[in-house]
Design an enzyme around this catalytic site. Structure first.
Site, PDB file in Angstrom:
ATOM      1  N   ARG A 183      42.336  13.833  13.134  1.00  0.00           N
ATOM      2  CA  ARG A 183      40.926  13.441  13.144  1.00  0.00           C
ATOM      3  C   ARG A 183      40.015  14.662  13.053  1.00  0.00           C
ATOM      4  O   ARG A 183      38.921  14.594  12.498  1.00  0.00           O
ATOM      5  CB  ARG A 183      40.619  12.644  14.425  1.00  0.00           C
ATOM      6  N   ASP A 204      35.466   4.405   6.833  1.00  0.00           N
ATOM      7  CA  ASP A 204      35.449   3.944   8.223  1.00  0.00           C
ATOM      8  C   ASP A 204      36.755   3.242   8.608  1.00  0.00           C
ATOM      9  O   ASP A 204      36.740   2.266   9.347  1.00  0.00           O
ATOM     10  CB  ASP A 204      34.251   2.992   8.407  1.00  0.00           C
ATOM     11  N   ILE A 258      23.520   9.073  11.149  1.00  0.00           N
ATOM     12  CA  ILE A 258      23.106  10.032  10.135  1.00  0.00           C
ATOM     13  C   ILE A 258      21.792   9.556   9.520  1.00  0.00           C
ATOM     14  O   ILE A 258      21.662   8.400   9.103  1.00  0.00           O
ATOM     15  CB  ILE A 258      24.180  10.192   9.043  1.00  0.00           C
ATOM     16  N   LEU A 291      28.775   5.312   4.991  1.00  0.00           N
ATOM     17  CA  LEU A 291      29.361   6.580   4.584  1.00  0.00           C
ATOM     18  C   LEU A 291      30.763   6.353   4.031  1.00  0.00           C
ATOM     19  O   LEU A 291      31.503   5.506   4.528  1.00  0.00           O
ATOM     20  CB  LEU A 291      29.452   7.538   5.772  1.00  0.00           C
ATOM     21  N   SER A 320      26.321  -3.076  20.306  1.00  0.00           N
ATOM     22  CA  SER A 320      27.268  -3.247  19.192  1.00  0.00           C
ATOM     23  C   SER A 320      28.698  -3.311  19.716  1.00  0.00           C
ATOM     24  O   SER A 320      29.498  -4.148  19.275  1.00  0.00           O
ATOM     25  CB  SER A 320      27.129  -2.096  18.193  1.00  0.00           C
ATOM     26  N   LYS A 378      36.755  -6.901  24.333  1.00  0.00           N
ATOM     27  CA  LYS A 378      37.663  -8.028  24.483  1.00  0.00           C
ATOM     28  C   LYS A 378      37.351  -8.731  25.806  1.00  0.00           C
ATOM     29  O   LYS A 378      36.972  -8.092  26.787  1.00  0.00           O
ATOM     30  CB  LYS A 378      39.119  -7.550  24.486  1.00  0.00           C
TER      31      LYS A 378
END
Length: 315
Positions: A59, A130, A154, A165, A213, A220
């Site tokens: 990553r 993503d 961004i 993106l 969000s 969950k």
């Protein structure tokens, strides 16, 4: 074709495919960002998004993710849809109005990569939207397609923040762009507007476990009671920190037909949302990002808000 001409060609071809802004960064280990990510994870700000802990080294170093990578092409794709909603309705984030962006963008990125392979040089590159351990925001900043705002999104001074993106990792050297200035200044509208205080008091840091969000998509099980009275009718995602951002006055409507909502989506009343059937869900959100939370998840979100609205009206 030298690296300057190649980079110019890539940017022109990307615009032809519908991308708004294109920047290119040198592929290398993200040393400072690596420390910041580790601290963010240690604080538990990723909530139940345990996948953020996976592939940590890959990553933070794209050359480990795709061996031989030399350049990262970062592209933005506009999704802004300012169409008015029903005045008494629940809300979903604009990015989820139409077809799932992963599929729309990935096909375009694959086309771009094939064109690079044919017109510039054979490459063993890969495309990402993503869906892999790629630190998109960090590469977007390095490639100069925007700065990371206090809401951690961004932002571009001529386009706001309503864009996706995507990245193309290639094993060829290109001409690299420079980061642009941070224009957030002393503004703190996103910080003050967030109903759950998910954004740090100083900005630039987000507690994902407090974000609406997260609670409506990633969470969950039951939504925590700490969100009671703070959802502001958001049942999938949240756009509050974008709606209040002054730079989004420069956002323009998208021109991607795949991102247009179902004709009935924006006209649903709260009562219609509450009575949403599984069949109607499938019809409204066929190939939509909303499918991620599934019918049961969306109903959970609606019921969480509706039940508390009913309780407050009683008193």
């Amino acid at each position: 074709m030298n690296k300057h001409h190649a980079s110019k060609w890539i940017k022109q071809r990307s615009r032809e495919l519908g991308f708004s802004r294109i920047g290119i960064a040198k592929a290398e280990e993200l040393t400072e960002e690596k420390k910041q990510l580790r601290e963010w994870l240690n604080r538990g700000y990723h909530g139940e998004m345990s996948y953020m802990e996976n592939y940590f080294e890959k990553r933070t170093d794209p050359t480990l993710l795709v061996e031989g990578t030399k350049s990262i092409i970062v592209l933005t794709y506009n999704y802004h849809n300012p169409a008015p909603r029903h005045p008494d309705s629940y809300k979903i984030s604009q990015y989820a109005y139409g077809k799932d962006y992963h599929w729309v963008m990935k096909e375009k990125l694959k086309t771009l990569l094939a064109d690079i392979d044919r017109e510039i040089a054979p490459t063993s590159g890969r495309v990402f939207v993503d869906s892999a351990p790629v630190m998109e925001s960090e590469w977007a900043q390095r490639a100069g397609v925007g700065w990371q705002g206090k809401n951690t999104l961004i932002i571009h001074p001529k386009a706001g923040s309503y864009f996706f993106l995507g990245e193309v990792l290639v094993d060829i050297e290109l001409a690299y762009d420079q980061p642009i200035q941070d224009y957030c200044g002393t503004c703190r509208r996103c910080i003050d507007a967030c109903p759950t205080d998910a954004i740090d008091e100083n900005g630039y840091l987000l507690d994902g476990s407090k974000c609406i969000s997260f609670s409506t998509i990633e969470k969950k099980g039951p939504i925590p009671e700490t969100f009671e009275g703070k959802m502001e009718d958001w049942i999938f995602g949240c756009d509050i920190c974008q709606e209040v951002c002054p730079w989004n006055r420069f956002s323009t409507p998208h021109d991607e037909p795949a991102f247009d909502p179902h004709p009935d989506l924006l006209s649903l009343s709260k009562e219609e949302w509450q009575n949403l059937s599984r069949e109607r869900f499938q019809e409204l959100f066929r190939k939509s990002p909303v499918k991620r939370t599934k019918y049961e998840g969306l109903k959970r979100n609606i019921e969480f808000i509706a039940e508390r609205e009913s309780t407050s009206e009683t008193f």
